[in-house]
Scaffold this motif. Structure first.
Motif, short mmCIF file in Angstrom:
data_model
loop_
_atom_site.label_atom_id
_atom_site.label_comp_id
_atom_site.label_asym_id
_atom_site.label_seq_id
_atom_site.Cartn_x
_atom_site.Cartn_y
_atom_site.Cartn_z
N THR A 248 0.83 -1.21 0.00
CA THR A 248 0.00 0.00 0.00
C THR A 248 0.86 1.25 0.00
O THR A 248 0.60 2.20 -0.76
N ILE A 249 1.88 1.30 0.84
CA ILE A 249 2.75 2.47 0.92
C ILE A 249 3.52 2.65 -0.38
O ILE A 249 3.71 3.78 -0.85
N LEU A 250 3.98 1.54 -0.98
CA LEU A 250 4.71 1.64 -2.24
C LEU A 250 3.81 2.19 -3.35
O LEU A 250 4.22 3.07 -4.12
N ILE A 251 2.58 1.69 -3.43
CA ILE A 251 1.65 2.18 -4.45
C ILE A 251 1.35 3.66 -4.23
O ILE A 251 1.22 4.43 -5.19
N SER A 252 1.24 4.07 -2.96
CA SER A 252 0.99 5.48 -2.67
C SER A 252 2.12 6.36 -3.19
O SER A 252 1.88 7.43 -3.78
N SER A 253 3.37 5.93 -3.02
CA SER A 253 4.51 6.70 -3.53
C SER A 253 4.53 6.71 -5.05
O SER A 253 4.84 7.73 -5.67
#
Length: 543
Positions: A387-392
């Protein structure tokens, strides 16, 4: 100590250690609050399931019974882990004071971890003794869950200890720096672990799974991986699975939607402010050593460039860090699976890739107790990381692609595109404003009898009215900006008009610069104009 915990001033806000400790102060409680319920889930598996399996010709024969003292210490460890989490959540809710909660949580987490380590060491000694006697034996998911639990308990105690050190050194007061939304996220993580634990109890009875296998089955179902090695075989199980999976996916969706926006937002904002401040101070020092004269407009433009440069560097730096962390998680997880399952490393990387993409062909599935226990932990940790990677990616690469395609669409389809909802709302706003103005003009005006006044008094009144009209017109324009684009950045000329209306001068690179921080400028200008109008009218009334 008390004075240090209540720091004020420019040098305290952006001082390196203060910034780092304050940033970590919001991260440590989130880590402990997320790992705590997960560790309790594994602790339940360790208590319910026996720790050793006796094999016969490479197949399961029966569980080797655990000793009474092993069960007792295991139960005490679970109680301590639950107590530590309950104290932590009570502090999040404001029911227990910070110092008391920290003492209970840190002590309980460490003691629970030590108890499990002692039991694990004794069980390993018994395992070696049985192997020497020629008994074919292997550890169950209960044993591996205990190993995972001891590590998680220690990790929770360690991050809370670091949080307490920051408080004792005076970097923040005696409370957890969490927003209400972050506290809600902790409750959601607790809910999904309870859902997994409860589902494991139900399906272990319905399908005659071991409790560890049932938790693994529920985990694969809720995460929508669907490996297919375990599946419902009875009509009652299928009927229960439908609402169970639906509710579980909804809870998981809440967690996923909140992680990207809440877990990293506060720390990323603090780091961005720190970067802006370092660039601003560096520019001031460079200009102090240079004798060339700079205009106010030069200072304004440089401050704008500093914000743009800091934001761009921060986005790409954060993306790089997250990509590295994700790759380490992916490749190290593949290494663990290759050791536990005896796969080649390429096959393990392939298996982890399919699970991260939630494809789940089922050609590779964990079969050993250790691999199943590790898979539950690994898959639950994969959710926030992905989730955090996709957000970035959305903020950088994907965001750039979207802006380019939007620009191309505006160029090619500008004449045939329909108005957006924002355009429609603008039309409605203008229509309502015009109607109100016409209605006001059509109302009968009060009878004002002419009274001759001195010329200097008339000029003074006209000047006062002109100033009030300037402020009102400016406020009207800013209200339109607030409705259309809250993040609008005003030009140097627009800021100068504000400074002239307020009879002020701004040092655009100084500590009191209104654009020093990346705030919503329409809201800031509205407040400044509104306060100026209020002061102006108040002074006129008093006169």
């Amino acid at each position: 100590m008390a004075g240090r915990s209540q720091r004020t001033g420019e040098e305290d806000i952006f001082e390196f250690l203060y910034l780092k400790w304050t940033t970590l102060a919001s991260s440590f409680p989130l880590i402990a609050g997320a790992l705590g319920p997960v560790s309790n889930l594994f602790s339940i598996v360790a208590l319910v399931e026996k720790w050793k399996i006796v094999m016969k010709d490479g197949q399961f024969d029966h569980f080797y019974p655990d000793s009474a003292w092993t069960l007792a210490l295991n139960a005490v460890s679970l109680v301590l882990g639950v107590l530590a989490n309950a104290s932590l959540l009570a502090n999040f809710a404001g029911r227990v004071k910070y110092n008391l909660s920290q003492a209970i949580s840190i002590g309980s987490f460490y003691f629970a971890s030590v108890l499990l380590v002692a039991i694990i060491a004794d069980q390993y000694r018994t395992y070696l003794s049985m192997v020497e006697q020629g008994v074919e034996v292997q550890f169950s998911q209960g044993y591996w869950s205990a190993v995972i639990t001891s590590v998680l308990y220690f990790a929770c105690g360690f991050v809370l200890t670091l949080n307490e050190i920051g408080h004792l050194r005076g970097y923040y007061p005696a409370n957890f720096i969490l927003t209400s939304a972050q506290r809600s996220l902790m409750i959601q993580i607790l809910c999904i672990t309870i859902w997994l634990a409860g589902g494991g109890g139900v399906f272990s009875r319905l399908e005659s799974y071991t409790y560890g296998d049932a938790v693994y089955y529920c985990d694969v179902t809720i995460l929508t991986i669907g490996l297919g090695d375990l599946h419902p075989t009875r009509d009652l199980s299928r009927a229960i699975l439908l609402p169970y999976a639906l509710i579980g996916v909804l809870i998981l969706g809440l967690v996923v939607s909140n992680i990207g926006t809440l877990v990293i937002s506060s720390s990323q904002q603090m780091l961005a402010l720190s970067r802006v401040e370092r660039l601003r101070v560096r520019q001031l020092k460079r200009w102090d050593s240079d004798a060339t004269r700079r205009t106010n407009e030069d200072s304004f433009n440089v401050m704008r460039k500093i914000h743009h440069l800091a934001k761009r560097r921060e986005l790409w730096t954060v993306l790089g860090v997250r990509v590295v962390c994700f790759c380490i998680f992916w490749l190290v997880g593949a290494l663990v699976f290759s050791k536990l399952e005896g796969w080649t490393y390429f096959d393990s990387v392939y298996f982890c890739s399919l699970c991260l993409l939630t494809v789940g062909y089922g050609d590779f599935v964990p079969t050993t107790p250790g691999a199943k226990s590790f898979f539950v932990l690994w898959s639950l940790m994969a959710v926030p990381l992905v989730t955090i990677l996709i957000s970035s990616l959305c903020e950088t690469i994907i965001g750039t692609v979207v802006r380019v395609t939007d620009a191309l669409g505006d160029l090619t389809l500008k004449n045939v595109s329909s108005p957006s909802s924002k355009d429609v709302s603008q039309v409605i706003l203008r229509k309502m404003t015009t109607d109100l103005e016409l209605r006001t003009r059509s109302q009968p005006q009060p009878d004002r009898r002419y009274r001759p006044r001195p010329l200097n008094e008339v000029d003074r009144d006209n000047n006062e009215v002109d100033k009030a009209l300037v402020l009102i017109n400016a406020i009207q324009g800013i209200l339109t900006d607030l409705h259309a684009n809250r993040t609008k950045k005003y030009s140097y000329e627009e800021w100068n008009r504000l400074a002239h209306a307020l009879d002020m001068q701004f040092d655009w690179l100084g500590a009191d610069s209104p654009i020093r921080f990346p705030v919503d400028e329409p809201a800031l200008l509205l407040r400044l104009y509104w306060n100026s109008l209020k002061v102006h009218l108040s002074s006129k009334r008093m006169a």
